[in-house]
Write an enzyme that holds these catalytic residues in place. Sequence first.
Site, mmCIF file in Angstrom:
data_model
loop_
_atom_site.group_PDB
_atom_site.id
_atom_site.type_symbol
_atom_site.label_atom_id
_atom_site.label_comp_id
_atom_site.label_asym_id
_atom_site.label_seq_id
_atom_site.Cartn_x
_atom_site.Cartn_y
_atom_site.Cartn_z
ATOM 1 N N ARG A 125 62.351 -122.293 19.098
ATOM 2 C CA ARG A 125 63.017 -121.200 18.399
ATOM 3 C C ARG A 125 63.034 -119.989 19.314
ATOM 4 O O ARG A 125 62.001 -119.604 19.867
ATOM 5 C CB ARG A 125 62.288 -120.871 17.092
ATOM 6 C CG ARG A 125 63.096 -119.963 16.179
ATOM 7 C CD ARG A 125 62.307 -119.513 14.969
ATOM 8 N NE ARG A 125 61.416 -118.399 15.294
ATOM 9 C CZ ARG A 125 60.753 -117.681 14.386
ATOM 10 N NH1 ARG A 125 60.875 -117.964 13.109
ATOM 11 N NH2 ARG A 125 59.972 -116.692 14.756
ATOM 12 N N TYR B 30 61.778 -108.761 14.115
ATOM 13 C CA TYR B 30 61.066 -109.902 13.548
ATOM 14 C C TYR B 30 60.906 -111.020 14.590
ATOM 15 O O TYR B 30 61.848 -111.376 15.300
ATOM 16 C CB TYR B 30 61.806 -110.466 12.337
ATOM 17 C CG TYR B 30 61.305 -111.848 11.980
ATOM 18 C CD1 TYR B 30 60.093 -112.008 11.318
ATOM 19 C CD2 TYR B 30 61.994 -112.983 12.391
ATOM 20 C CE1 TYR B 30 59.593 -113.271 11.042
ATOM 21 C CE2 TYR B 30 61.502 -114.249 12.116
ATOM 22 C CZ TYR B 30 60.304 -114.382 11.446
ATOM 23 O OH TYR B 30 59.801 -115.629 11.194
ATOM 24 N N ASP C 169 66.167 -117.674 14.207
ATOM 25 C CA ASP C 169 65.906 -117.234 12.837
ATOM 26 C C ASP C 169 66.463 -115.834 12.631
ATOM 27 O O ASP C 169 66.001 -114.875 13.250
ATOM 28 C CB ASP C 169 64.397 -117.242 12.582
ATOM 29 C CG ASP C 169 64.043 -116.947 11.135
ATOM 30 O OD1 ASP C 169 64.967 -116.715 10.328
ATOM 31 O OD2 ASP C 169 62.847 -116.944 10.810
ATOM 32 N N HIS D 72 66.420 -114.391 9.633
ATOM 33 C CA HIS D 72 65.481 -113.843 8.650
ATOM 34 C C HIS D 72 66.186 -113.064 7.544
ATOM 35 O O HIS D 72 65.754 -111.978 7.148
ATOM 36 C CB HIS D 72 64.404 -112.986 9.326
ATOM 37 C CG HIS D 72 63.032 -113.268 8.800
ATOM 38 N ND1 HIS D 72 62.261 -112.327 8.180
ATOM 39 C CD2 HIS D 72 62.302 -114.409 8.793
ATOM 40 C CE1 HIS D 72 61.106 -112.858 7.820
ATOM 41 N NE2 HIS D 72 61.106 -114.130 8.178
ATOM 42 N N GLU E 275 68.936 -120.178 11.396
ATOM 43 C CA GLU E 275 68.056 -120.191 10.226
ATOM 44 C C GLU E 275 68.196 -118.940 9.363
ATOM 45 O O GLU E 275 68.289 -117.829 9.887
ATOM 46 C CB GLU E 275 66.612 -120.318 10.714
ATOM 47 C CG GLU E 275 65.562 -120.331 9.634
ATOM 48 C CD GLU E 275 64.168 -120.411 10.226
ATOM 49 O OE1 GLU E 275 63.218 -119.959 9.550
ATOM 50 O OE2 GLU E 275 64.018 -120.900 11.361
ATOM 51 N N GLU F 40 62.647 -121.729 3.541
ATOM 52 C CA GLU F 40 61.199 -121.551 3.590
ATOM 53 C C GLU F 40 60.675 -120.747 2.400
ATOM 54 O O GLU F 40 59.496 -120.853 2.063
ATOM 55 C CB GLU F 40 60.761 -120.899 4.898
ATOM 56 C CG GLU F 40 61.080 -119.439 5.055
ATOM 57 C CD GLU F 40 60.583 -118.886 6.388
ATOM 58 O OE1 GLU F 40 59.850 -117.887 6.356
ATOM 59 O OE2 GLU F 40 60.935 -119.441 7.431
ATOM 60 N N ARG G 99 64.420 -126.201 4.667
ATOM 61 C CA ARG G 99 63.155 -125.822 5.270
ATOM 62 C C ARG G 99 62.028 -125.640 4.250
ATOM 63 O O ARG G 99 61.011 -125.016 4.531
ATOM 64 C CB ARG G 99 63.327 -124.529 6.083
ATOM 65 C CG ARG G 99 64.371 -124.676 7.201
ATOM 66 C CD ARG G 99 64.210 -123.630 8.269
ATOM 67 N NE ARG G 99 62.938 -123.781 8.933
ATOM 68 C CZ ARG G 99 61.916 -122.938 8.816
ATOM 69 N NH1 ARG G 99 61.994 -121.876 8.031
ATOM 70 N NH2 ARG G 99 60.795 -123.156 9.475
ATOM 71 N N GLU H 33 58.550 -127.271 12.079
ATOM 72 C CA GLU H 33 58.006 -126.091 12.745
ATOM 73 C C GLU H 33 56.513 -126.293 12.971
ATOM 74 O O GLU H 33 55.793 -126.765 12.092
ATOM 75 C CB GLU H 33 58.245 -124.869 11.868
ATOM 76 C CG GLU H 33 57.788 -123.552 12.496
ATOM 77 C CD GLU H 33 58.120 -122.363 11.608
ATOM 78 O OE1 GLU H 33 58.180 -121.230 12.122
ATOM 79 O OE2 GLU H 33 58.331 -122.566 10.391
ATOM 80 N N TRP I 50 63.635 -107.857 5.338
ATOM 81 C CA TRP I 50 62.765 -107.975 6.499
ATOM 82 C C TRP I 50 62.878 -109.392 7.079
ATOM 83 O O TRP I 50 62.943 -109.579 8.267
ATOM 84 C CB TRP I 50 61.294 -107.700 6.114
ATOM 85 C CG TRP I 50 60.392 -108.040 7.253
ATOM 86 C CD1 TRP I 50 60.240 -107.332 8.419
ATOM 87 C CD2 TRP I 50 59.559 -109.189 7.388
ATOM 88 N NE1 TRP I 50 59.360 -107.962 9.271
ATOM 89 C CE2 TRP I 50 58.927 -109.123 8.650
ATOM 90 C CE3 TRP I 50 59.275 -110.277 6.572
ATOM 91 C CZ2 TRP I 50 58.032 -110.098 9.101
ATOM 92 C CZ3 TRP I 50 58.395 -111.233 7.009
ATOM 93 C CH2 TRP I 50 57.788 -111.136 8.263
#
Length: 402
Positions: free
Chosen positions: A147, A159, A210, A212, A236, A262, A283, A339, A402
């Site tokens: 990643r 992030y 990612d 996020h 992601e 996630e 995920r 992951e 975030w």
Amino acid sequence: MRITDARVILTCPGRNFVTLKIVTEDGVTGVGDATLNGRELAVAAYLREHVVPVLIGRDAARIEDTWQYLYKGAYWRRGPVTMTAIAAVDTALWDIKGKVAGLPVYQLLGGRSREGVTVYGHAHGETVEGLLAEISRYAGSGYRAVRVQSGVPGLSSVYGVGTPGVTYEPASSPVPAEAVWDTERYLDHLPRVFADVRAEFGPGLKLLHDVHHRLTPIEAARLGRSLEPYALTWLEDPVPAELQEGFRLIRRHTTTPLAVGEVFNSLWDCRQLISEQLVDYIRATVVHAGGITHLRRIFDLAAIHQVRSGSHGATDLSPVCMAAALHVDIAIPNFGLQEYLPHSAETDAVFPHGYHFEGGYLHPSETPGLGVDIDEELAARYPYRPAALPVNRLRDGTLHDW
């Protein structure tokens, strides 16, 4: 085989973990992860006050019935706290089931579908030069997928980007840290980063990124299209997933594969995304999606729609969760990626485990059950420490994802 004891254990060997340990009348024990990063005490209280009292005396062999009892019996269904608590019980019962059967859990799930579990690590750097060095370190260690997270010029923090060579841990202070975000700078910078990475490492290494949850659907579509020349394995969490229809717009404009999930807690969080093939990887993970029992349901639905797994596995999940995830990963037909970030030496000592990284793959333990435990005496030496996840604001002060 009745349950005679269930203990909720909080420990902080570098970061906070919540573990449930179930004991049967025959002395067989099982462990389940109950960690919800930044909200650990909420799950610990839910377990102690509402779950443990009703577990005592139940038959540990009745995994499905216990799952339904905790899910339907609570009336207030789903949500991260409830589903994490259920996951801890479910995982511990699978651990017990494997020990009683004398088999690793993956054998109870149908046996191996592959020889090893392909994992990805996190490469990050404030500069492109630092990032390339981190990617090289992972590739040299045998990782087949990485990643990629990069600093953005003009932003003091981003992030996923921390100190090079140090595991990134965002929950680092009792009060949430605040960062400033700028979408346009990010969208302008990231394609150049991936151009440099592909130029350095060629087409063989799987690359992921990612977002996020920070973009709107049209911004995510723009990013996905700009990254198409660099053949990402997945992009992601491009947008917040509450509006699942937003992924339909992204799909119309880019062929970059999408991953999400996630923060999902149940099948109902991703049913539309899977059934309409709006994403390529789910995920969801053992600890946040109701344990092995419910995660398998999610992945079974995904398999029907040619969607693969890509379970979350950062260090906010304990080795108990990682052990459980590997048993699922090795068994399901539609595995994609897992992951994996190695835990600290202190964490590994508290949670002795048999899974291991070899030849570019992670391998589950072959011992009966999950092949992981918690050293309660050692865990007690690391008391809980309040730690909150950060928050993000735009330049004008507006609170942002975030």
